[in-house]
Design a protein around this motif. Structure first.
Motif, PDB file in Angstrom:
ATOM      1  N   ASP A  28       0.807  -1.216   0.000  1.00 13.77           N
ATOM      2  CA  ASP A  28       0.000   0.000   0.000  1.00 13.77           C
ATOM      3  C   ASP A  28       0.845   1.273   0.000  1.00 13.77           C
ATOM      4  OD1 ASP A  28      -2.766   1.235   0.292  1.00 13.77           O
ATOM      5  OD2 ASP A  28      -1.748   2.086   2.037  1.00 13.77           O
ATOM      6  N   LYS A  32       1.171   3.880  -3.099  1.00 15.18           N
ATOM      7  CA  LYS A  32       0.681   5.247  -2.904  1.00 15.18           C
ATOM      8  C   LYS A  32       1.770   6.266  -3.230  1.00 15.18           C
ATOM      9  CE  LYS A  32      -1.727   8.220   0.420  1.00 15.18           C
ATOM     10  NZ  LYS A  32      -0.952   9.417   0.066  1.00 15.18           N
ATOM     11  N   ASP A  36       1.212   9.007  -6.084  1.00 16.88           N
ATOM     12  CA  ASP A  36       1.293  10.428  -5.724  1.00 16.88           C
ATOM     13  C   ASP A  36       2.354  11.142  -6.553  1.00 16.88           C
ATOM     14  OD1 ASP A  36      -0.705  10.172  -3.881  1.00 16.88           O
ATOM     15  OD2 ASP A  36       0.600  10.188  -2.111  1.00 16.88           O
ATOM     16  N   TYR A  39       0.916  11.816 -10.040  1.00 14.57           N
ATOM     17  CA  TYR A  39      -0.101  12.867 -10.053  1.00 14.57           C
ATOM     18  C   TYR A  39       0.431  14.212  -9.562  1.00 14.57           C
ATOM     19  CZ  TYR A  39      -3.960   9.780 -11.321  1.00 14.57           C
ATOM     20  OH  TYR A  39      -4.796   8.931 -12.003  1.00 14.57           O
ATOM     21  N   ASN A 118      -8.745   8.718 -12.214  1.00 16.43           N
ATOM     22  CA  ASN A 118      -8.165   8.649 -10.878  1.00 16.43           C
ATOM     23  C   ASN A 118      -7.634   7.242 -10.638  1.00 16.43           C
ATOM     24  OD1 ASN A 118      -7.531   9.731  -8.295  1.00 16.43           O
ATOM     25  ND2 ASN A 118      -9.232   8.569  -7.439  1.00 16.43           N
ATOM     26  N   THR A 120      -6.088   4.752  -7.291  1.00 14.26           N
ATOM     27  CA  THR A 120      -5.768   4.600  -5.875  1.00 14.26           C
ATOM     28  C   THR A 120      -4.821   3.421  -5.697  1.00 14.26           C
ATOM     29  OG1 THR A 120      -7.594   3.075  -5.414  1.00 14.26           O
ATOM     30  CG2 THR A 120      -8.067   5.454  -5.275  1.00 14.26           C
ATOM     31  N   SER A 121      -4.159   3.382  -4.550  1.00 15.04           N
ATOM     32  CA  SER A 121      -3.256   2.263  -4.283  1.00 15.04           C
ATOM     33  C   SER A 121      -4.034   0.953  -4.187  1.00 15.04           C
ATOM     34  CB  SER A 121      -2.470   2.515  -2.996  1.00 15.04           C
ATOM     35  OG  SER A 121      -3.333   2.708  -1.892  1.00 15.04           O
ATOM     36  N   SER A 123      -6.837   0.069  -5.801  1.00  9.83           N
ATOM     37  CA  SER A 123      -7.198  -0.438  -7.128  1.00  9.83           C
ATOM     38  C   SER A 123      -5.962  -0.932  -7.873  1.00  9.83           C
ATOM     39  CB  SER A 123      -7.914   0.646  -7.936  1.00  9.83           C
ATOM     40  OG  SER A 123      -7.051   1.747  -8.187  1.00  9.83           O
ATOM     41  N   SER A 137     -10.184   5.062 -12.779  1.00  8.32           N
ATOM     42  CA  SER A 137     -11.631   5.241 -12.799  1.00  8.32           C
ATOM     43  C   SER A 137     -11.997   6.130 -13.973  1.00  8.32           C
ATOM     44  CB  SER A 137     -12.107   5.867 -11.485  1.00  8.32           C
ATOM     45  OG  SER A 137     -11.500   7.130 -11.300  1.00  8.32           O
ATOM     46  N   LYS A 143     -15.815   3.892 -10.037  1.00  3.13           N
ATOM     47  CA  LYS A 143     -14.728   2.934 -10.107  1.00  3.13           C
ATOM     48  C   LYS A 143     -14.971   1.891 -11.190  1.00  3.13           C
ATOM     49  CE  LYS A 143     -12.362   4.688  -6.773  1.00  3.13           C
ATOM     50  NZ  LYS A 143     -11.110   5.372  -7.052  1.00  3.13           N
TER      51      LYS A 143
END
Length: 257
Positions: A28, A32, A36, A39, A118, A120-121, A123, A137, A143
């Protein structure tokens, strides 16, 4: 007092940055961090490391000690440094690039960002767990379905856990068949040689004005199975298509994530 304070500030700046090491399996926090970075929410994370083996002034641009002769005698190295475009002893390695799951995730996250998606960690890890690269997403934030246990046809595969990718840039091959004649091994701490789990090519091969082929060979290894640490310096042994010379390249797994 001022000198002491400045010294403490400098020491803090040098030691407070995150320690790097190849990530054999994303979790995780590492996922992340990479997302990050893609992005723009934090500083760029180095997810690959390249050893530049071009020659300038009779020396490799790579750090001193990065290249040694493993087999074939000192002339293997001296002739390379003296005339790097002479392929009488076979093709030459131009660079070596190491990467892992984090680099794949960075590309996927950058692509998702550029397509207004988008990621996320959670997904991303779900996708890697299913053996495919993550997407993200849609534009409205809903999602996408979690990847199926069996990747859908056409899904881009992700690197398996514990696998290291090494791209070998080569120039001077007489023909494309010779790509399969390269022999590449990792040397474990006990001296045993580890063969790649698989081998492929990048679709970048072109013939130069001299008719010699140049492009990229790709090898996949599982260093942990050889007892190598994720932040170790490792020996990559390469014997080119002619076989007379073999080289030992020192690669630092602590230079990237």
């Amino acid at each position: 007092m001022r000198k002491t304070s400045l010294g403490l500030v400098l020491l803090t700046a040098l030691t407070s940055g995150p320690a790097l090491a190849w990530v054999p399996k994303l979790e995780d926090q590492s996922a992340k961090t990479v997302i990050d970075s893609a992005y723009g929410r934090r500083a760029t994370v180095p997810t690959f490391y390249t050893l530049d083996l071009s020659v300038d002034g009779g020396k490799f641009k790579a750090p001193d000690g990065s290249v040694k002769v493993y087999d074939g005698g000192d002339t293997c190295l001296s002739s390379w440094l003296a005339n790097p475009t002479d392929f009488a002893q076979g093709s030459r390695v131009g660079s070596l690039t190491l990467s892992g799951q984090a680099d794949q995730l960075l590309f996927a996250a950058q692509d998702a960002r550029d397509n207004f998606k988008n990621m996320t960690s959670a997904s991303a890890l779900s996708s890697f767990g299913a053996g495919v690269l993550p997407d993200g997403s849609n534009d409205y934030g809903a999602k996408l379905p979690a990847p199926a246990a069996t990747p859908a046809p056409g899904s881009a595969p992700s690197l398996p856990d514990g696998q290291l990718r090494i791209d070998v840039s080569v120039r001077g091959l007489s023909d494309l068949q010779q790509r399969s004649a390269y022999q590449v091994r990792l040397k474990g701490p006990d001296g045993k040689l580890l063969a790649p789990t698989r081998f492929s090519f990048v679709n970048d091969w072109k013939a130069g004005a001299d008719g010699k082929q140049a492009g990229t060979l790709v090898y996949y290894f599982e260093p942990l199975k050889a007892g190598l640490n994720a932040n170790a310096k490792v020996d990559l042994l390469i014997r080119n298509e002619q076989g007379g010379c073999a080289y030992d390249f020192i690669l630092d797994l602590s230079k990237f994530s």
